[in-house]
Design an enzyme around this catalytic site. Structure first.
Site, PDB file in Angstrom:
ATOM      1  N   HIS A  71     -17.613 173.731 111.516  1.00  0.00           N
ATOM      2  CA  HIS A  71     -18.578 173.097 112.836  1.00  0.00           C
ATOM      3  C   HIS A  71     -19.582 173.944 113.251  1.00  0.00           C
ATOM      4  O   HIS A  71     -20.176 173.681 114.117  1.00  0.00           O
ATOM      5  CB  HIS A  71     -17.401 173.146 113.962  1.00  0.00           C
ATOM      6  CG  HIS A  71     -16.205 172.190 113.619  1.00  0.00           C
ATOM      7  ND1 HIS A  71     -14.771 172.384 113.315  1.00  0.00           N
ATOM      8  CD2 HIS A  71     -16.220 170.916 113.742  1.00  0.00           C
ATOM      9  CE1 HIS A  71     -14.163 171.334 113.290  1.00  0.00           C
ATOM     10  NE2 HIS A  71     -14.948 170.603 113.179  1.00  0.00           N
TER      11      HIS A  71
ATOM     12  N   HIS B 129     -16.736 169.820 122.162  1.00  0.00           N
ATOM     13  CA  HIS B 129     -16.273 169.893 120.637  1.00  0.00           C
ATOM     14  C   HIS B 129     -16.857 171.370 120.274  1.00  0.00           C
ATOM     15  O   HIS B 129     -18.154 171.516 120.729  1.00  0.00           O
ATOM     16  CB  HIS B 129     -16.787 168.507 119.956  1.00  0.00           C
ATOM     17  CG  HIS B 129     -16.262 168.449 118.642  1.00  0.00           C
ATOM     18  ND1 HIS B 129     -17.136 169.470 117.552  1.00  0.00           N
ATOM     19  CD2 HIS B 129     -15.567 168.066 117.939  1.00  0.00           C
ATOM     20  CE1 HIS B 129     -16.503 169.120 116.455  1.00  0.00           C
ATOM     21  NE2 HIS B 129     -15.363 168.366 116.513  1.00  0.00           N
TER      22      HIS B 129
ATOM     23  N   GLU C  50     -18.451 172.074 117.593  1.00  0.00           N
ATOM     24  CA  GLU C  50     -19.934 171.698 116.829  1.00  0.00           C
ATOM     25  C   GLU C  50     -21.190 171.474 117.779  1.00  0.00           C
ATOM     26  O   GLU C  50     -21.990 172.213 117.786  1.00  0.00           O
ATOM     27  CB  GLU C  50     -19.934 170.323 116.038  1.00  0.00           C
ATOM     28  CG  GLU C  50     -21.027 170.097 115.458  1.00  0.00           C
ATOM     29  CD  GLU C  50     -21.164 168.686 114.860  1.00  0.00           C
ATOM     30  OE1 GLU C  50     -20.294 168.121 114.159  1.00  0.00           O
ATOM     31  OE2 GLU C  50     -22.138 167.982 115.054  1.00  0.00           O
TER      32      GLU C  50
ATOM     33  N   THR D 178     -22.541 165.150 114.434  1.00  0.00           N
ATOM     34  CA  THR D 178     -22.426 164.461 113.130  1.00  0.00           C
ATOM     35  C   THR D 178     -21.368 163.450 113.037  1.00  0.00           C
ATOM     36  O   THR D 178     -21.600 162.462 112.246  1.00  0.00           O
ATOM     37  CB  THR D 178     -22.131 165.513 112.361  1.00  0.00           C
ATOM     38  OG1 THR D 178     -21.122 166.427 112.488  1.00  0.00           O
ATOM     39  CG2 THR D 178     -23.446 166.474 112.206  1.00  0.00           C
TER      40      THR D 178
ATOM     41  N   SER E 167      -8.975 166.129 116.312  1.00  0.00           N
ATOM     42  CA  SER E 167     -10.232 165.786 115.471  1.00  0.00           C
ATOM     43  C   SER E 167     -10.808 164.432 115.786  1.00  0.00           C
ATOM     44  O   SER E 167     -10.227 163.575 115.926  1.00  0.00           O
ATOM     45  CB  SER E 167      -9.497 165.429 113.941  1.00  0.00           C
ATOM     46  OG  SER E 167     -10.485 164.733 113.288  1.00  0.00           O
TER      47      SER E 167
HETATM   48  S1  SF4 Z   1     -17.898 165.464 108.416  1.00  0.00           S
HETATM   49 FE1  SF4 Z   1     -19.940 165.750 107.512  1.00  0.00          FE
HETATM   50  S2  SF4 Z   1     -20.794 167.241 108.841  1.00  0.00           S
HETATM   51 FE2  SF4 Z   1     -18.642 167.347 109.386  1.00  0.00          FE
HETATM   52  S3  SF4 Z   1     -17.969 168.762 108.104  1.00  0.00           S
HETATM   53 FE3  SF4 Z   1     -17.686 167.055 106.818  1.00  0.00          FE
HETATM   54  S4  SF4 Z   1     -19.619 166.840 105.739  1.00  0.00           S
HETATM   55 FE4  SF4 Z   1     -20.027 168.226 107.153  1.00  0.00          FE
END
Ligand code: SF4
Length: 287
Positions: free
Chosen positions: A72, A122, A124, A159, A219
């Site tokens: 993240h 979150h 990220e 993302t 998650s």
């Molecule tokens: S979901 Fe996509 S952005 Fe998130 S860790 Fe996995 S590959 Fe990377």
């Protein structure tokens, strides 16, 4: 006879697999690494990694062990904290997240207010916001837009958001604020992995009687898989482990769909499938 159908794409994404590999190799080499926050939003995986020497810690406290950054990513303040302790940094940040951080910083440096579409809590999103300094604002789906609205604005997304929601958000920004915006930069930071998993979940949900979505409670992408399944009008349940499956969910079902978030290991999915088979056998015997 109950049929169990698995989503065409689900489970650990390459970004998470990569971060786990990096951390396991570092733990083998150094005996122990301290991960800043959980590696994935999945308590079972966190436990397995702990046994391998990847210990969880919110903040770096000493320089005895290397400090690992999860997929993240983190903001620059956390990196500075780690560096100040002298600990080695093991960077497991997913390259897609790194790209998002770089865009946030670049846009902020160019004087844009950066709107980050996603969950402000979150990790990220917190990290990405950190790279844009005081030029970034998180906006959760359904939240009111900033008022007054900035004139030069860059929009990026967590993302794991769904492409539909992100495009709806962008359309809303345009519809409401086109008169105040002098310059708009839109950077697509969505991850293909999660959107492909969401498409696969949607397709599967359309053909089954019930969906089981396997993944950690925290998650974000697992929760999105649950939401897209529910949007297909099917009963859908979020479970962390096979122990949470209730037999009555499967009662009368001919087809059961299973999908899993990007932080869910294959072993959890296998255990869920085995449990559904057991319940199905029990229901047949009882019937
Ligand atoms: S979901 Fe996509 S952005 Fe998130 S860790 Fe996995 S590959 Fe990377």
């Amino acid at each position: 006879m109950m049929e169990i159908l698995l989503a065409k794409e689900m489970g650990f994404c390459w970004g998470v697999r990569r971060a786990i590999d990096i951390m396991e190799r570092a733990a083998d080499e150094h005996g122990e690494v301290i991960s800043v926050g959980p590696i994935v939003h999945n308590p079972q995986v966190v436990e397995e990694l702990k046994e391998r020497g990847v210990r969880l810690g919110e903040r770096p406290q000493d320089n005895a062990s290397p400090v690992a950054i999860t997929a993240h990513g983190v903001g620059p303040n956390v990196l500075e904290d780690v560096e100040s302790t002298g600990a080695e940094i093991i960077d497991g940040t997913c390259p897609i997240v790194t790209r998002s951080q770089r865009w946030a910083r670049r846009m902020a440096e160019q004087g844009f207010t950066v709107l980050v579409f996603g969950d402000p809590e979150h990790r990220e999103v917190k990290g990405v916001i950190g790279w844009a300094g005081n030029m970034a604002l998180p906006v959760r789906d359904g939240d009111p837009l900033p008022d007054p609205f900035p004139s030069r604005v860059a929009i990026i997304s967590q993302t794991t958001q769904s492409p539909e929601r992100f495009s709806k958000f962008v359309s809303e920004v345009m519809a409401r604020h086109v008169s105040t915006i002098s310059e708009l930069r839109l950077v697509n930071t969505l991850c293909d992995v999660t959107s492909h998993q969401q498409v696969a979940a949607r397709e599967l949900a359309a053909e089954v009687d019930v969906m089981l979505v396997v993944g950690g409670r925290d998650s974000a992408n697992t929760r999105h898989l649950l939401e897209v399944s529910q949007e297909e009008g099917v009963a859908a349940h979020h479970i962390e482990t096979e122990a949470e499956i209730e037999a009555e969910w499967l009662h009368g079902c001919e087809k059961v769909g299973v999908t899993a978030g990007a932080s869910t290991p294959d072993s959890s999915v296998d255990a869920v499938v085995r449990r559904i088979e057991e319940i199905a056998t029990g229901l047949e015997v009882a019937g």
